[in-house]
Scaffold this motif. Structure first.
Motif, PDB file in Angstrom:
ATOM      1  N   PRO A   1       5.049   0.072  -0.867  1.00 44.68           N
ATOM      2  CA  PRO A   1       5.809  -0.874  -0.026  1.00 44.68           C
ATOM      3  C   PRO A   1       7.091  -0.260   0.541  1.00 44.68           C
ATOM      4  O   PRO A   1       7.447  -0.519   1.705  1.00 44.68           O
ATOM      5  CB  PRO A   1       6.120  -2.014  -0.999  1.00 44.68           C
ATOM      6  N   SER A   2       7.776   0.572  -0.231  1.00 45.97           N
ATOM      7  CA  SER A   2       8.986   1.215   0.274  1.00 45.97           C
ATOM      8  C   SER A   2       8.644   2.234   1.357  1.00 45.97           C
ATOM      9  O   SER A   2       9.361   2.355   2.356  1.00 45.97           O
ATOM     10  CB  SER A   2       9.733   1.906  -0.870  1.00 45.97           C
ATOM     11  N   ALA A   3       7.553   2.963   1.157  1.00 44.37           N
ATOM     12  CA  ALA A   3       7.137   3.926   2.167  1.00 44.37           C
ATOM     13  C   ALA A   3       6.806   3.225   3.479  1.00 44.37           C
ATOM     14  O   ALA A   3       7.184   3.681   4.567  1.00 44.37           O
ATOM     15  CB  ALA A   3       5.922   4.711   1.670  1.00 44.37           C
TER      16      ALA A   3
ATOM     17  N   GLN B   1      -1.864  -1.791   5.431  1.00 45.71           N
ATOM     18  CA  GLN B   1      -3.108  -1.457   4.761  1.00 45.71           C
ATOM     19  C   GLN B   1      -3.501  -0.002   5.009  1.00 45.71           C
ATOM     20  O   GLN B   1      -4.014   0.688   4.111  1.00 45.71           O
ATOM     21  CB  GLN B   1      -4.230  -2.386   5.222  1.00 45.71           C
ATOM     22  N   GLN B   2      -3.248   0.467   6.236  1.00 45.59           N
ATOM     23  CA  GLN B   2      -3.575   1.854   6.551  1.00 45.59           C
ATOM     24  C   GLN B   2      -2.769   2.816   5.683  1.00 45.59           C
ATOM     25  O   GLN B   2      -3.310   3.798   5.155  1.00 45.59           O
ATOM     26  CB  GLN B   2      -3.310   2.132   8.031  1.00 45.59           C
ATOM     27  N   ILE B   3      -1.472   2.535   5.521  1.00 46.18           N
ATOM     28  CA  ILE B   3      -0.622   3.415   4.721  1.00 46.18           C
ATOM     29  C   ILE B   3      -1.005   3.337   3.251  1.00 46.18           C
ATOM     30  O   ILE B   3      -1.018   4.349   2.537  1.00 46.18           O
ATOM     31  CB  ILE B   3       0.865   3.065   4.922  1.00 46.18           C
ATOM     32  N   GLU B   4      -1.342   2.155   2.782  1.00 45.86           N
ATOM     33  CA  GLU B   4      -1.773   2.040   1.385  1.00 45.86           C
ATOM     34  C   GLU B   4      -3.012   2.898   1.138  1.00 45.86           C
ATOM     35  O   GLU B   4      -3.119   3.577   0.118  1.00 45.86           O
ATOM     36  CB  GLU B   4      -2.059   0.585   1.026  1.00 45.86           C
ATOM     37  N   THR B   5      -3.930   2.867   2.079  1.00 41.12           N
ATOM     38  CA  THR B   5      -5.130   3.692   1.945  1.00 41.12           C
ATOM     39  C   THR B   5      -4.767   5.171   1.957  1.00 41.12           C
ATOM     40  O   THR B   5      -5.257   5.956   1.142  1.00 41.12           O
ATOM     41  CB  THR B   5      -6.126   3.395   3.077  1.00 41.12           C
TER      42      THR B   5
ATOM     43  N   SER C   1       7.197  12.589  -0.363  1.00 38.41           N
ATOM     44  CA  SER C   1       8.166  13.610   0.011  1.00 38.41           C
ATOM     45  C   SER C   1       8.433  13.555   1.506  1.00 38.41           C
ATOM     46  O   SER C   1       8.482  14.563   2.190  1.00 38.41           O
ATOM     47  CB  SER C   1       7.665  14.999  -0.394  1.00 38.41           C
ATOM     48  N   LEU C   2       8.620  12.343   2.007  1.00 41.40           N
ATOM     49  CA  LEU C   2       8.863  12.171   3.437  1.00 41.40           C
ATOM     50  C   LEU C   2      10.101  12.916   3.913  1.00 41.40           C
ATOM     51  O   LEU C   2      10.182  13.324   5.067  1.00 41.40           O
ATOM     52  CB  LEU C   2       9.018  10.681   3.769  1.00 41.40           C
TER      53      LEU C   2
END
Length: 289
Positions: free
Chosen positions: A113-115, A219-223, A38-39
């Protein structure tokens, strides 16, 4: 950013039976429940970014509808069967919870990936606005959930739960009402740990976005989006485990004391959720194909 977790992960069981959106069709159109992203609540995007985001959301929604919704319908079958046979147990609820968490994680992985791409394209002004929106969100939650005394927090939590339950089960009898009071009391000051963890997550997210061009950023965002539990504070990890256990215990006890009329109402509400999913045009297109 964390509404998806709060509203679903505690248990899609609880979302459906104890406290979610009563119209899944509306929720699906709003995306914020189904897609954990919900960015737009925190960003003032330009025309190009909005256009790009809308296209990506359409793609993700199509993927979700064609590949994930059929599994949700199967999940609903299992949940309905538990109610119909009056076999609502802690073990069964744990199983439904784990299935729900796996479904959430799968969707989170799909949209990550889109985020990442969107976040990497933000300018400094947008990042500053996002951080201010986070701060505003935190102040709002602190005002609503921490400012009242602990006794008032417990009272309000019980009232919110009873209101949700009335929607799904109808009026509660005195014994069920007392069980809700006991449930709310058992959670104590969990609001403190919940909001502290919310602040902790937002801080880590902001720090990651500040370094959005670094090689470690994806990787940080995936986490942060997919494996967020690994970043929880120890206190919240314990509080969340207790929250889940108490929610299961509450539901088991309420169903044990439920009347045939309450169970029929609950089954009818679940069937409404099923119909909302089944009536989605994208799902019908898949079936026809």
């Amino acid at each position: 950013m964390s509404r998806w977790l709060i509203r679903i992960a505690v248990v899609l069981t609880v979302t459906l039976a104890l406290g979610g959106c009563s119209r899944m069709g509306l929720a699906y159109r709003n995306l914020d429940i189904i897609i954990p992203w919900s960015l737009s609540d925190y960003l003032d995007m330009n025309i190009e970014q909005k256009s790009w985001l809308n296209e990506r959301l359409r793609e993700h929604l199509s993927w979700h509808c064609s590949t994930q919704i059929p599994g949700y319908l199967d999940w609903l079958d299992r949940l309905q069967a538990m109610v119909e046979t009056n076999q609502v147990t802690d073990a069964a609820l744990q199983a439904r919870t784990e299935e729900a968490k796996q479904a959430i994680a799968k969707t989170a992985r799909e949209i990550t990936p889109s985020a990442i791409e969107l976040l990497q394209g933000l300018n400094d002004k947008q990042v500053a606005e996002m951080n201010e929106a986070f701060a505003k969100d935190l102040r709002k939650h602190q005002e609503q959930y921490l400012k009242p005394s602990l006794d008032q927090q417990i009272k309000e939590r019980g009232e919110r739960m009873e209101k949700r339950l009335r929607d799904w089960l109808g009026p509660l009898n005195p014994s069920q009402q007392q069980r809700v009071v006991a449930w709310s009391t058992s959670l104590g000051d969990q609001n403190t740990q919940w909001i502290a963890n919310r602040a902790h997550w937002q801080k880590q997210f902001s720090e990651a976005v500040a370094q959005r061009q670094s090689p470690q950023f994806p990787q940080q965002i995936e986490t942060l989006l997919v494996n967020r539990e690994s970043l929880w504070t120890p206190q919240y990890r314990q509080a969340f485990a207790n929250t889940e256990a108490q929610a299961r215990s509450l539901f088991v006890d309420l169903m044990a004391e439920s009347t045939p009329e309450q169970r029929q109402r609950l089954l009818k509400k679940m069937e409404g959720v099923r119909k909302d999913f089944s009536d989605l045009k994208c799902l019908k297109a898949v079936k026809q194909g």
